[in-house]
Design a protein around this motif. Structure first.
Motif, PDB file in Angstrom:
ATOM      1  N   SER B  49       0.618  -1.677   0.077  1.00  0.00           N
ATOM      2  CA  SER B  49      -0.172  -0.249  -0.251  1.00  0.00           C
ATOM      3  C   SER B  49       0.102   1.328   0.836  1.00  0.00           C
ATOM      4  O   SER B  49       0.479   2.123  -0.389  1.00  0.00           O
ATOM      5  CB  SER B  49      -0.808   0.234   1.350  1.00  0.00           C
ATOM      6  OG  SER B  49      -1.894  -1.120   1.033  1.00  0.00           O
ATOM      7  N   GLN B  85      -7.968   1.093  -0.687  1.00  0.00           N
ATOM      8  CA  GLN B  85      -8.530  -0.207   0.086  1.00  0.00           C
ATOM      9  C   GLN B  85     -10.339   0.877   0.156  1.00  0.00           C
ATOM     10  O   GLN B  85     -10.110   1.698   1.256  1.00  0.00           O
ATOM     11  CB  GLN B  85      -7.677  -0.332   1.269  1.00  0.00           C
ATOM     12  CG  GLN B  85      -6.991  -1.515   0.577  1.00  0.00           C
ATOM     13  CD  GLN B  85      -5.635  -1.138   1.936  1.00  0.00           C
ATOM     14  OE1 GLN B  85      -4.984  -0.597   2.353  1.00  0.00           O
ATOM     15  NE2 GLN B  85      -6.180  -2.869   2.507  1.00  0.00           N
ATOM     16  N   ASP B 167      -5.644  -0.255  -5.254  1.00  0.00           N
ATOM     17  CA  ASP B 167      -5.082  -1.417  -3.448  1.00  0.00           C
ATOM     18  C   ASP B 167      -6.537  -2.420  -3.025  1.00  0.00           C
ATOM     19  O   ASP B 167      -7.124  -2.135  -2.738  1.00  0.00           O
ATOM     20  CB  ASP B 167      -4.780  -0.529  -2.796  1.00  0.00           C
ATOM     21  CG  ASP B 167      -3.571  -0.583  -1.340  1.00  0.00           C
ATOM     22  OD1 ASP B 167      -3.886  -2.017  -1.808  1.00  0.00           O
ATOM     23  OD2 ASP B 167      -3.647   0.075  -0.791  1.00  0.00           O
ATOM     24  N   GLU B 168      -5.598  -3.380  -3.119  1.00  0.00           N
ATOM     25  CA  GLU B 168      -6.243  -4.948  -2.857  1.00  0.00           C
ATOM     26  C   GLU B 168      -7.970  -4.585  -3.145  1.00  0.00           C
ATOM     27  O   GLU B 168      -9.055  -4.775  -2.633  1.00  0.00           O
ATOM     28  CB  GLU B 168      -6.298  -5.018  -1.447  1.00  0.00           C
ATOM     29  CG  GLU B 168      -5.258  -5.307  -0.926  1.00  0.00           C
ATOM     30  CD  GLU B 168      -4.736  -5.844   0.410  1.00  0.00           C
ATOM     31  OE1 GLU B 168      -5.797  -7.135   0.634  1.00  0.00           O
ATOM     32  OE2 GLU B 168      -3.999  -5.899   0.893  1.00  0.00           O
TER      33      GLU B 168
END
Ligand SMILES: Nc1ncnc2c1ncn2[C@@H]1O[C@H](COP(=O)(O)OP(=O)(O)OP(=O)(O)O)[C@@H](O)[C@H]1O
Ligand SMILES: [Mg+2]
Lengths: 287, 262
Positions: B49, B85, B167-168
């Motif tokens: 991240s 995220q 991010d993810e």
């Protein structure tokens, strides 16, 4: 006529506070409002010592400066010092407020700021002020003028800055990623809170300013899940409390500011119980 | 292994980032080719991240530089989209799905201009691509995790960028949603976009990504996925978690690397 000015003062202060309060609670910064409302005290006293008058302009500048210093110190202790947010807030404002109180007692003879008045304010004094006229045909106490102008500025800030406030409140990292300065919006909001606090201060006092900043916004948050509606409802909740609080105070022969805050508490409780969305009674009925 | 490409879309040079003097990224140096689906893989706390945030200028760099399109971020910001995220925002916020997706238009328009009809069309089009059109006026507090993720993706699509940093995007979504997101990413790649994705699952990473970065504070590897996914490099990335790694080894043998359509 005196009821009119008192109620109007309450309405103007509560609309400004209610609108700003919405953004404060959505940023999880409700207690920053609390901190600012106390920490502006040394600013007011210092401004008074320099200017020698209770004129609004130097006071506003003094208060706004300390409001921004407060915000800065909270960020500093939190981000750089690694102290928890609530602890940073607590240490900052109690300390600044204490300095203000000491300044008042040191210069008590010169400063016509009453310590009780700082805490609780006295909205009824507005009715004793002489009327001044800035627009032909319209005359009002100067407190009302100042509150009115501040309210217009805040409404304008929210209308023209709506997207910026919305974006930086909801998702600050996305805002920064598209090149929007979150710092600028943060300090703009905090300066607005400082200025509003200090102009509302004389009328409702440091403690009840906090009620006006948080209670209407919290009530509106329970009632709606749309931001524009939340802003309007928060303003309305404050206006209702100003009317209700005034008549409650007359009826009970009690402090107007305290009565306004009590009505705010009642409104919040009603929203908590009966809100179409989150009200616990409605939820139970639906089940 | 660190394969450098000519004319990269993203170049990270000797990047070091520290929090409180503790280095989180150390001397990270890599390049990414155009038009690839790129995975950033590494254990928890590896700095994945942080790497994306550093590329977007959200955390201060200790040293090194980052170039996007051979230029600085500020001059190409409108071509780059960042998908944070999902947990980074408060989903109880009083906003509708459309409100959030329209934020994707703020960068191009500036904050003072009103949202135009065209912006709304683009927002609806983006919602359609992530299968969320029916949810446009839904309040975001009423979304499931997968719907939240797709709302974020729609916002990114509305930016009409060329490089996407996510991010993810697969965290906490079910298998069907993951599949539909992967299909969307493949479609975007076909349109010539470059997509960089932080990902956790080694098993699916082999299937999804053309290019893979292995990261654990230092860059362990950067290159085409089939070259990077060796037991040694994975071991170096994940340390001694052997059960996990031997499973992956078996898996790779079993699959013999499926031919990926391209
Ligand atoms: N704001 C911060 N302040 C201090 N340390 C931080 C901060 N953010 C992250 N870290 C530390 O930096 C390291 C890398 O964090 P990062 O979030 O980049 O890891 P990650 O690879 O994304 O992990 P995960 O897989 O858990 O998401 C971690 O050790 C973390 O504790
Ligand atoms: Mg992470």
């Amino acid at each position: 006529m005196s009821d009119f000015w008192i109620i109007l003062t309450g309405c103007l202060a509560s609309v400004s506070c209610g609108l700003l309060g919405c953004f404060l609670i959505l940023r999880q910064m409700a207690m920053v409002g609390d901190a600012i409302s106390h920490a502006v005290l040394p600013g007011i006293v210092i401004a008074f010592l320099f200017s020698g008058s209770l004129d609004s302009v130097p006071m506003l500048i003094g208060a706004a400066t300390f409001g921004v210093i407060t915000t800065y110190l909270i960020e500093l202790f939190n981000k750089k010092g690694g102290l928890q947010k609530d602890a940073s807030i607590g240490i900052t404002f109690t300390w600044l407020f204490a300095i203000g109180v000491i300044l008042i007692s040191l210069y008590a003879d010169d400063v016509h700021i009453d310590q009780d008045c700082v805490l609780f304010g006295e909205i009824a004094y507005v009715a004793l002020e002489p009327l001044v006229s800035y627009i032909p045909g319209l005359s009002a106490p100067s407190t009302v003028w100042v509150l009115f102008i501040v309210m217009l500025l805040i409404i304008a800030m929210i209308i023209f800055g709506y997207k910026g406030l919305f974006l930086t409140t909801f998702d600050p990292s996305f805002a920064a990623a598209i090149g929007v300065s979150t710092v600028v919006w943060h300090y703009l909001l905090m300066s607005a809170v400082s200025v509003t606090t200090v102009v509302s201060f004389e009328s409702v006092g440091a403690i009840l300013v906090v009620a006006l900043l948080i209670a209407p916004a919290a009530t509106a948050y329970l009632i709606t899940d749309k931001l524009p509606k939340m802003l309007v409802i928060a303003a309305l909740v404050g206006v209702i409390a100003s009317f209700g609080g005034y008549y409650l105070a007359v009826w009970l022969d009690a402090s107007v500011a305290a009565a306004i805050a009590s009505v705010l508490g009642i409104e919040f409780t009603l929203a908590f119980l009966f809100s179409p969305q989150d009200g616990i009674i409605i939820k139970r009925l639906r089940r | 292994m660190n394969i450098q490409v000519d004319n990269p879309v993203l170049e990270v040079h000797d990047l070091t980032v520290s929090y409180d003097k503790k280095p989180v990224l150390w001397d990270v140096d890599f390049t990414i080719p155009y038009g690839n689906l790129v995975g950033i893989i590494g254990p928890n706390g590896a700095g994945k991240s942080t790497l994306i945030k550093a590329i977007m200028g959200l955390v201060p760099k200790g040293s090194g530089y980052i170039k996007l399109y051979d230029d600085s971020l500020d001059s190409v910001r409108h071509k780059v989209s960042y998908v944070p995220q999902r947990e980074s925002v408060d989903w109880d916020f009083p906003a509708s799905v459309l409100d959030v997706v329209l934020m994707g238009r703020y960068g191009k328009k500036g904050l003072l201009k009103r949202v135009s009809k065209k912006d709304k069309e683009i927002a609806y089009e983006s919602l359609k691509r992530v299968n969320m059109l029916d949810f446009a006026s839904r309040q975001i507090s009423q979304l499931s995790g997968g719907q939240q993720q797709r709302t974020f993706l729609a916002r990114a699509l509305a930016q009409e960028a060329d490089l996407y940093l996510m991010d993810e995007p697969f965290a906490g979504v079910d298998a069907a949603t993951e599949r539909s997101i992967v299909d969307l990413l493949l479609e975007m790649r076909k349109e010539g976009k470059t997509i960089v994705v932080v990902h956790h699952d080694l098993q699916s990473a082999i299937d999804y990504f053309d290019w893979t970065l292995l990261l654990n504070t230092r860059l362990v590897a950067s290159g085409p996925t089939e070259k990077v996914f060796t037991t040694e490099l994975l071991q170096e990335t994940y340390g001694g978690k052997l059960t996990l790694l031997s499973k992956i080894g078996d898996l790779m043998k079993e699959k013999q690397f499926p031919a990926r359509e391209k």
